[in-house]
Structure formats: structure tokens, C-alpha cells
Design a protein around this motif. Structure first.
Motif, PDB file in Angstrom:
ATOM      1  N   TYR A 108      13.122  24.915  92.173  1.00  0.00           N
ATOM      2  CA  TYR A 108      12.970  25.802  93.327  1.00  0.00           C
ATOM      3  C   TYR A 108      13.676  27.121  93.009  1.00  0.00           C
ATOM      4  O   TYR A 108      14.886  27.156  92.812  1.00  0.00           O
ATOM      5  N   LEU A 109      12.910  28.207  92.963  1.00  0.00           N
ATOM      6  CA  LEU A 109      13.451  29.520  92.617  1.00  0.00           C
ATOM      7  C   LEU A 109      13.872  30.256  93.881  1.00  0.00           C
ATOM      8  O   LEU A 109      13.060  30.522  94.761  1.00  0.00           O
ATOM      9  N   GLY A 110      15.166  30.564  93.966  1.00  0.00           N
ATOM     10  CA  GLY A 110      15.688  31.247  95.144  1.00  0.00           C
ATOM     11  C   GLY A 110      16.602  32.396  94.766  1.00  0.00           C
ATOM     12  O   GLY A 110      16.818  32.688  93.589  1.00  0.00           O
ATOM     13  N   GLY A 111      17.181  33.047  95.791  1.00  0.00           N
ATOM     14  CA  GLY A 111      18.035  34.205  95.572  1.00  0.00           C
ATOM     15  C   GLY A 111      19.491  33.828  95.446  1.00  0.00           C
ATOM     16  O   GLY A 111      19.890  32.696  95.697  1.00  0.00           O
ATOM     17  N   ASP A 112      20.312  34.830  95.071  1.00  0.00           N
ATOM     18  CA  ASP A 112      21.725  34.560  94.833  1.00  0.00           C
ATOM     19  C   ASP A 112      22.639  35.126  95.909  1.00  0.00           C
ATOM     20  O   ASP A 112      23.858  35.105  95.768  1.00  0.00           O
ATOM     21  N   THR A 113      22.073  35.639  97.010  1.00  0.00           N
ATOM     22  CA  THR A 113      22.925  36.107  98.099  1.00  0.00           C
ATOM     23  C   THR A 113      23.394  34.915  98.920  1.00  0.00           C
ATOM     24  O   THR A 113      22.810  33.828  98.877  1.00  0.00           O
ATOM     25  N   GLU A 114      24.434  35.134  99.685  1.00  0.00           N
ATOM     26  CA  GLU A 114      25.006  34.074 100.515  1.00  0.00           C
ATOM     27  C   GLU A 114      23.960  33.473 101.461  1.00  0.00           C
ATOM     28  O   GLU A 114      23.826  32.254 101.566  1.00  0.00           O
ATOM     29  N   VAL A 115      23.224  34.348 102.150  1.00  0.00           N
ATOM     30  CA  VAL A 115      22.264  33.863 103.130  1.00  0.00           C
ATOM     31  C   VAL A 115      21.092  33.162 102.451  1.00  0.00           C
ATOM     32  O   VAL A 115      20.582  32.156 102.940  1.00  0.00           O
ATOM     33  N   ALA A 116      20.668  33.685 101.305  1.00  0.00           N
ATOM     34  CA  ALA A 116      19.587  33.046 100.559  1.00  0.00           C
ATOM     35  C   ALA A 116      19.975  31.631 100.167  1.00  0.00           C
ATOM     36  O   ALA A 116      19.183  30.693 100.298  1.00  0.00           O
ATOM     37  N   LYS A 117      21.196  31.479  99.703  1.00  0.00           N
ATOM     38  CA  LYS A 117      21.644  30.149  99.287  1.00  0.00           C
ATOM     39  C   LYS A 117      21.679  29.174 100.457  1.00  0.00           C
ATOM     40  O   LYS A 117      21.317  27.999 100.325  1.00  0.00           O
ATOM     41  N   ASN A 118      22.113  29.658 101.635  1.00  0.00           N
ATOM     42  CA  ASN A 118      22.150  28.794 102.816  1.00  0.00           C
ATOM     43  C   ASN A 118      20.751  28.344 103.218  1.00  0.00           C
ATOM     44  O   ASN A 118      20.513  27.167 103.527  1.00  0.00           O
ATOM     45  N   LEU A 119      19.812  29.284 103.215  1.00  0.00           N
ATOM     46  CA  LEU A 119      18.449  28.943 103.609  1.00  0.00           C
ATOM     47  C   LEU A 119      17.808  28.008 102.585  1.00  0.00           C
ATOM     48  O   LEU A 119      17.141  27.029 102.949  1.00  0.00           O
ATOM     49  N   ASP A 120      18.013  28.292 101.318  1.00  0.00           N
ATOM     50  CA  ASP A 120      17.404  27.470 100.275  1.00  0.00           C
ATOM     51  C   ASP A 120      17.980  26.048 100.293  1.00  0.00           C
ATOM     52  O   ASP A 120      17.267  25.082 100.005  1.00  0.00           O
ATOM     53  N   ALA A 121      19.257  25.922 100.638  1.00  0.00           N
ATOM     54  CA  ALA A 121      19.850  24.582 100.758  1.00  0.00           C
ATOM     55  C   ALA A 121      19.197  23.803 101.892  1.00  0.00           C
ATOM     56  O   ALA A 121      18.939  22.590 101.782  1.00  0.00           O
ATOM     57  N   TYR A 122      18.907  24.499 102.980  1.00  0.00           N
ATOM     58  CA  TYR A 122      18.221  23.850 104.118  1.00  0.00           C
ATOM     59  C   TYR A 122      16.827  23.378 103.715  1.00  0.00           C
ATOM     60  O   TYR A 122      16.426  22.246 103.999  1.00  0.00           O
ATOM     61  N   ILE A 123      16.087  24.257 103.022  1.00  0.00           N
ATOM     62  CA  ILE A 123      14.723  23.897 102.624  1.00  0.00           C
ATOM     63  C   ILE A 123      14.747  22.747 101.619  1.00  0.00           C
ATOM     64  O   ILE A 123      13.897  21.852 101.670  1.00  0.00           O
ATOM     65  N   LYS A 124      15.713  22.756 100.711  1.00  0.00           N
ATOM     66  CA  LYS A 124      15.856  21.638  99.763  1.00  0.00           C
ATOM     67  C   LYS A 124      16.014  20.315 100.520  1.00  0.00           C
ATOM     68  O   LYS A 124      15.334  19.326 100.206  1.00  0.00           O
ATOM     69  N   ASP A 125      16.888  20.299 101.519  1.00  0.00           N
ATOM     70  CA  ASP A 125      17.096  19.072 102.301  1.00  0.00           C
ATOM     71  C   ASP A 125      15.825  18.652 103.020  1.00  0.00           C
ATOM     72  O   ASP A 125      15.510  17.457 103.109  1.00  0.00           O
ATOM     73  N   GLN A 126      15.093  19.611 103.531  1.00  0.00           N
ATOM     74  CA  GLN A 126      13.841  19.314 104.222  1.00  0.00           C
ATOM     75  C   GLN A 126      12.816  18.707 103.257  1.00  0.00           C
ATOM     76  O   GLN A 126      12.167  17.704 103.561  1.00  0.00           O
ATOM     77  N   LEU A 127      12.683  19.311 102.097  1.00  0.00           N
ATOM     78  CA  LEU A 127      11.701  18.829 101.124  1.00  0.00           C
ATOM     79  C   LEU A 127      12.058  17.436 100.608  1.00  0.00           C
ATOM     80  O   LEU A 127      11.176  16.607 100.344  1.00  0.00           O
TER      81      LEU A 127
END
Length: 554
Positions: free
Chosen positions: A398-417
Motif C-alpha cells: 500500500y503506497l501512502g504519504g509520509d505526513t502525520e495525517v497521511a500515516k494516520n489515515l493509511d493506518a485506518y485503511i490498512k485496518d479496514q482492508l
């Protein structure tokens, strides 16, 4: 550009790759006054202090594909037209233009008082050179072919190397008359000319700089309201008013400073200590500041979604992609994780962007919800996909961004998937510039991706997904979809109702039938603006903001 708009950001709010275009609405204006006739306080220092969450990848207008570059190109350069009040086009280097009766020949009459920051006049030859350079296959531009193919005469043949660049349908009739021949009538062509790819270039300067062009502040020329005076890579940049700008009397700001700040808390602290005049708020700060008079929310015609690389064995399966579409709780993501006014996206076309030409009904309302969150149904589809693929487990990058907010959102989507049995998602958080490169190389399985309009028309969203499209990068290929988009652009070009209906059908095919993407949310920005910042306008495409008419009033 997307921005996009790509088409294209305040990157502390940026969760994923946003190309080309920018977004927003006139509701975000920091002053209700008109552009014309504004005056600033005689005593206030006319300096605007801002932050961004990432470095500018490049300031070469032929090569830019992101909203961050679009913002600062739009602040330092004028094209034929530029964006003014309420995101409407207004004269830039072109005073006006004529269109032939068949809609194919556009003649732009250029002002004779526009100069480059080295003193050279801005002429029609600068547009010819820039447009030819952007379509030249040796340049390697993504947006040149994307914006010009099928639009300007011979663009596709030139971009494929089948014709020399001088066969592109552009001509300098004289120094101040620029003629463009289109392949077909394009009703939104005027707004396209405000996009970064179509900005002029000084040929001698670009060639003298060679591979150092646009790499540093001294490798740039301006013909717009501001000049980039400093560019400290990774740290920030400084713009100063361009004294030789043709419309300099309307520019009130003397300077704009920009700091690169990836952490929201640090950016908020700078705002609280009056070191910066605007800050984007992540979810944990929204409730704290919601009651503040300085709190602003901008809804944008920018949609974020998961791109799924169909070259992946797992994601080549339709049921696997549909399972990913349905497993994410978009409402909780928008209302809790983002908490900034963004809304769950159950389709691809943003709401409040384009309307049916006859009924006036919003595109999003007509097509309705094309995906629904349903974990049980998602699990059923996933299990079916595993049987079809002959697997029990799957690992996806999963390719995501390195900003604080990007990491928080990507962690949520990872858990969902990972609610899908046997699926393991490895999040790869990388800097924005790296993400651009990896997207281009299709070096991902799933990517958190965003798109904003490059011009005001459904085509700016839906033509991304044609076979081998420059911004497709998913491996998706459908003859039926390609034919539908081609028909909308060709035989239906001057049949607005039938054309709109074709786009409605294309969106359903893209999302509902072929599950090419998994819609996530339509973005809004929660921000704090200092009340003394006046007359900044948010744009629906191109640069996020117009600073030309901004001023400080204390």
C-alpha cells in the motif's frame, strides 16, 4: 492534475497523491471585497507567511504533475488566461481572443507590455516553444500529451513521434498574435489555457540553463505577479512581488514566505505564535478550534480513492477489487479520522462540480451511490475471489504519504482492508516526490490517490482511465470505456445533453461494473486563517489559491 486541477495543496491535510489540479470554493475567500479597487493598510507589512507539507518536486511547467507545483507556478507565471475572482478565468498575457465559426481556430491577441523577469518581452513565440516542448516525446512530459492529445491539431501524432513538433497546431502569427488550431471543438478550451502545462517559456533562457532549468530559484523566470527569490530545498521558499509585472499595480503583497512543515502540531504552533498566517488542521485539532472565528472549512471538487494495480495477480480479479471497494467504512473515515468537513464518496465524480446541461441537476445526484460499505458482502466477495485465484492468503503493498495525517489515515485503511480474511497490507509511507515516481512506474499494489479538476468539465475526471492514459497507471483497459470517452469527445462534442449522459454511463462502468478504483472521500480543508489576510480566493482547478489580489490589513 492533476491538479488537477492533478488537475491540484496544503500538504498537512494531504493524505495521498493529488495530481494537477487544485480545488476549493469562493466561500473560502478571506475577504468579501472584489478584486478591483482593493487597497491595503498603509501601515501593515505586506508579507504573507505560509506552510506546506512537502517540497516542490519541480517548477518546470512541462514536467509538473502535482498541485503543489501548480500553486507556485500559478503565482509566478501568467498564461494566456489566469484564474481570478471565484475561480473564473480572466485575461493574463492574452487581452482577448477570437474563435472561428467552426470552433477550431482560436486566435489570442497578446498584450505588448508583458515582460519576463530578465527584461525580455513575452511573445507568441514563448507559447509556441512551451507547447511544443510539452508535447515533444523527448521532453518526457506526462501532462503535455494528456492535455493536448485529441485537443490540439496533430498533438497525438507529435507525442507519439510520428510527426515533428513543428506540426503541432500552434503558430506565432506575429509577436503578439498566437493562433491555435484544435482537432475538434473544445467548449472548455479557454479554461484549459489557465492550466500550468500551457504556461509560456522563454526559449533562450530554458536552453541556456539546460538540465539546471527550474532546479533552483536562479533557474527560473517569472512573468507573473511574484518572483521566486529563494528556494531552500526541503526547508521552504520565498516569493517577492514582481516589479515588472504587467499588472503590478493590482499586486499588494511584497513577499510570500513558505516553510515546509510536515507535522500538524508544529504548524499549529507556528500559527499560534503568529509565525504563519494559515494552517491546515488535522482531525485532532478541528474540535479544539471549531468555534474560533478564524476557523474555515472549504469543500473542494477533489476526490480521493484507492487505485488498484491490475498487474497484481490478486487485484486482476474483479471480485477482489469489489471487496476492497466495500470493506472500508467511508463515513467513519470522513467524520472521525478526517473530521475536517470531508464527506464520504460513494462515487467518483465530486458533488457540486458539474450539472446536467438541461435539467441543471448535479452529476453526483443523478448517478447516486455507486458503492456501499458492507463488510459482510465484502467478505463474501473476497472469499469468492480467493477461490477463483486459488489462494488462501494475499500480501499487498500500500503506497501512502509520509505526513502525520497521511500515516494516520493509511493506518485506518490498512485496518479496514485487513478485515478481509488472509489479507495482509504493508503500508509504505514515502515522500511526495518518491510517490510521484512510483506511481509513474506503477510500483505499488494499492495507492491512496486523489484527483482534482484541470478544467470545469466531467472529462477532466473520466478521461484518466482510457487505455494507456498518462494518468491511468492501473493496467485497466476497456474497449467499451475507451469508445464511450472518445464518443463524448468527438461526435457528441457539440451535443451537450447526450455528451453528459455518456459521462454518466462511463462513471458507472468505471466504478460499479469494473471496480477500477475504490472511492474514499471528497475532500474539504479545515484551516485557520489570520483575520488580517484579505482577498485570497480558492480555485476549483489549477492553483489552490490566487494570491495576486491578496493583502494584509491590520
Amino acid at each position: 492534475m492533476k491538479k488537477t486541477n492533478g488537475l491540484l495543496l496544503v500538504f498537512t491535510l494531504m493524505m495521498s497523491l493529488f495530481l494537477a489540479a487544485c480545488s476549493g470554493s469562493s466561500d473560502s475567500d478571506t475577504s468579501s471585497s472584489e478584486n478591483e479597487g482593493n487597497d491595503s493598510s498603509g501601515s501593515a507589512e505586506q508579507v504573507l507567511h505560509l506552510t506546506e507539507g512537502a517540497e516542490i518536486p519541480t517548477m518546470d511547467s512541462s514536467l509538473t504533475i502535482d498541485a503543489l507545483a501548480a500553486q507556485w507556478l500559478g503565482s509566478t507565471k501568467d498564461g494566456l488566461y489566469r484564474l481570478g475572482k471565484d475561480g473564473e478565468t480572466e485575461p493574463g498575457i492574452a487581452k482577448n481572443h477570437d474563435v472561428s465559426d467552426d470552433g477550431l481556430t482560436w486566435t489570442f491577441h497578446l498584450r505588448d507590455d508583458a515582460k519576463w523577469s530578465n527584461g525580455d518581452p513575452v511573445t507568441a513565440k514563448d507559447f509556441v516553444f512551451a507547447w511544443q516542448r510539452a508535447i515533444d516525446p523527448d521532453t518526457g512530459s506526462e501532462y503535455g500529451p494528456y492535455m493536448m492529445d485529441g485537443v490540439i491539431k496533430n498533438a497525438e501524432e507529435v507525442s507519439k513521434g510520428d510527426m515533428p513538433v513543428d506540426k503541432l497546431g500552434v503558430k506565432a502569427v506575429d509577436d503578439y498574435t498566437f493562433e491555435v488550431t484544435l482537432k475538434k471543438p473544445i467548449p472548455y478550451f479557454e479554461s484549459m489555457t489557465a492550466f500550468g502545462t500551457f504556461l509560456p517559456l522563454n526559449e533562450k533562457f530554458v536552453k541556456d540553463k539546460g538540465d539546471q532549468y527550474a532546479m533552483e530559484a536562479d533557474g527560473l523566470l517569472s512573468n507573473g505577479p511574484f518572483i521566486m527569490k529563494e528556494w531552500n530545498h526541503g526547508e521552504g521558499w520565498t516569493l517577492e512581488k514582481n516589479p515588472d509585472y504587467w499588472d503590478a499595480d493590482k499586486v499588494k503583497l511584497d513577499k510570500i514566505t513558505v516553510k515546509v512543515v510536515k507535522d500538524t502540531a508544529s504548524a499549529v504552533n507556528l500559527y499560534e505564535t503568529d509565525a504563519v498566517d494559515r494552517v491546515g488542521l488535522s482531525s485532532e485539532f478541528v474540535d479544539e478550534y471549531r468555534s474560533s472565528d478564524e476557523f474555515k472549512v472549504e469543500e473542494e471538487p477533489t476526490v480521493f480513492f484507492l487505485k488498484m494495480n491490475q498487474n497484481s495477480k490478486v487485484l486482476s480479479n474483479l471480485n477482489a477489487r469489489k471487496a476492497i471497494q466495500m470493506v472500508v467504512d467511508r463515513e467513519s473515515m470522513a467524520n472521525v479520522i478526517l473530521n475536517n468537513g470531508s464527506i464520504a464518496a460513494n462515487g467518483y465524480m465530486p458533488q457540486n462540480f458539474v450539472k446536467h446541461p438541461e435539467s441543471g441537476e448535479d452529476f453526483r445526484k443523478i448517478n447516486g451511490d455507486l458503492v456501499q460499505s458492507d463488510v459482510d458482502k465484502a467478505k463474501e466477495l473476497w472469499n469468492k475471489a480467493k477461490k477463483e485465484l486459488g489462494i488462501e492468503k494475499a500480501d499487498l503493498r500500500y503506497l501512502g504519504g509520509d505526513t502525520e495525517v497521511a500515516k494516520n489515515l493509511d493506518a485506518y485503511i490498512k485496518d479496514q482492508l485487513e478485515q478481509l480474511d488472509g489479507l495482509t497490507v504493508k503500508v509504505e509511507s514515502v515522500p511526495f516526490k518518491v510517490r510521484l515516481k512510483r506511481d509513474e512506474e506503477m510500483d505499488y499494489d494499492i495507492e491512496n490517490y486523489g484527483w482534482g479538476p484541470d478544467y470545469i468539465d466531467p472529462n477532466t475526471f473520466l478521461n484518466l482511465w482510457v487505455t494507456d492514459g498518462g494518468n491511468n497507471k492501473t493496467g485497466y483497459s476497456s474497449k467499451e470505456y475507451d469508445a464511450l470517452i472518445k464518443k463524448a469527445g468527438d461526435e457528441l462534442a457539440q451535443k451537450p445533453v447526450e455528451r453528459f449522459e455518456a459521462f454518466l454511463k462511463a462513471e458507472k462502468m468505471l466504478v460499479q461494473e469494473d471496480a477500477v478504483i475504490a472511492p474514499l472521500y471528497q475532500r474539504a480543508k479545515a484551516q485557520l486563517w489570520k483575520p488580517y489576510v484579505k482577498n485570497v480566493t480558492a480555485n476549483p482547478m489549477g492553483p489552490d489559491y490566487t494570491y495576486k489580489y491578496a493583502y494584509i490589513e491590520k
